[in-house]
Motif scaffolding. Sequence first.
Motif, PDB file in Angstrom:
ATOM      1  N   THR A 173       0.704  -1.161  -0.008  1.00  0.00           N
ATOM      2  CA  THR A 173       0.224   0.045   0.016  1.00  0.00           C
ATOM      3  C   THR A 173       0.787   1.182  -0.092  1.00  0.00           C
ATOM      4  O   THR A 173       2.155   1.284   0.387  1.00  0.00           O
ATOM      5  N   ARG A 174       0.222   2.622  -0.259  1.00  0.00           N
ATOM      6  CA  ARG A 174       1.117   3.618  -0.396  1.00  0.00           C
ATOM      7  C   ARG A 174       1.568   4.056   1.241  1.00  0.00           C
ATOM      8  O   ARG A 174       2.825   4.291   1.282  1.00  0.00           O
ATOM      9  N   ALA A 175       0.884   3.449   2.143  1.00  0.00           N
ATOM     10  CA  ALA A 175       1.113   3.975   3.531  1.00  0.00           C
ATOM     11  C   ALA A 175       2.188   2.862   3.845  1.00  0.00           C
ATOM     12  O   ALA A 175       3.048   3.590   4.576  1.00  0.00           O
ATOM     13  N   GLU A 176       2.446   1.685   3.421  1.00  0.00           N
ATOM     14  CA  GLU A 176       3.430   0.662   3.642  1.00  0.00           C
ATOM     15  C   GLU A 176       4.653   1.256   2.993  1.00  0.00           C
ATOM     16  O   GLU A 176       5.629   1.239   3.478  1.00  0.00           O
ATOM     17  N   VAL A 178       5.442   4.389   2.180  1.00  0.00           N
ATOM     18  CA  VAL A 178       5.748   5.743   3.033  1.00  0.00           C
ATOM     19  C   VAL A 178       6.488   5.364   3.928  1.00  0.00           C
ATOM     20  O   VAL A 178       7.603   5.889   4.458  1.00  0.00           O
ATOM     21  N   ARG A 179       6.137   4.370   4.938  1.00  0.00           N
ATOM     22  CA  ARG A 179       6.813   3.835   6.331  1.00  0.00           C
ATOM     23  C   ARG A 179       8.291   3.275   5.937  1.00  0.00           C
ATOM     24  O   ARG A 179       9.034   3.416   6.652  1.00  0.00           O
TER      25      ARG A 179
END
Length: 183
Positions: A173-176, A178-179
Amino acid sequence: MILEGPRLILRPLEDADAAEFAAMNGDAAVMRHFVKPLDFAASEAFRARIAAHFAAHGFGFWGVFRRDAPGLVGMVGLLRVAFEARFTPNVEIGWRIAAAHQRQGYAEEAARIALAAGFGPLRLPEIVAWTIPDNEPSWRLMEKLGMQADGTFEEPRIPEGHPKRLQRLYRITRAEWVRSRMG
């Protein structure tokens, strides 16, 4: 959309790339994890589908070129998944590197550039990838990119009973993403 990295430039394929693109797609060693190598006509039809995808969505499979040498290294990029599955609608990341350029880190560098475009300016919420279970170099790269395994599925465009129909699915995912860049 042209993308750049430390060693590579990713740009849409052009007519002048047709012969090198077809040579890569027709190479049995490069295509060993696919159903079959592509002849020139099939390679050109594939290049036309990629161009149509760029026209419709603004992204697709880019040709990969080294900054310091002429010639096609391969293709890497993003495509909307063209079939229904438990993970669609979605966008896939994929790569294919010419035999002379394999095992030099080009697939990883280009894939990272494509992911940055997908999660950056394109603002995609998730990107998936898949390959046959025997294609360890590809699924290891998916893991290096931070993608997580999500079981298997049968690729509906491959005939039932074909040994390459079963695919390992990966997703991020985009959030993963970014992290992973912050850590």
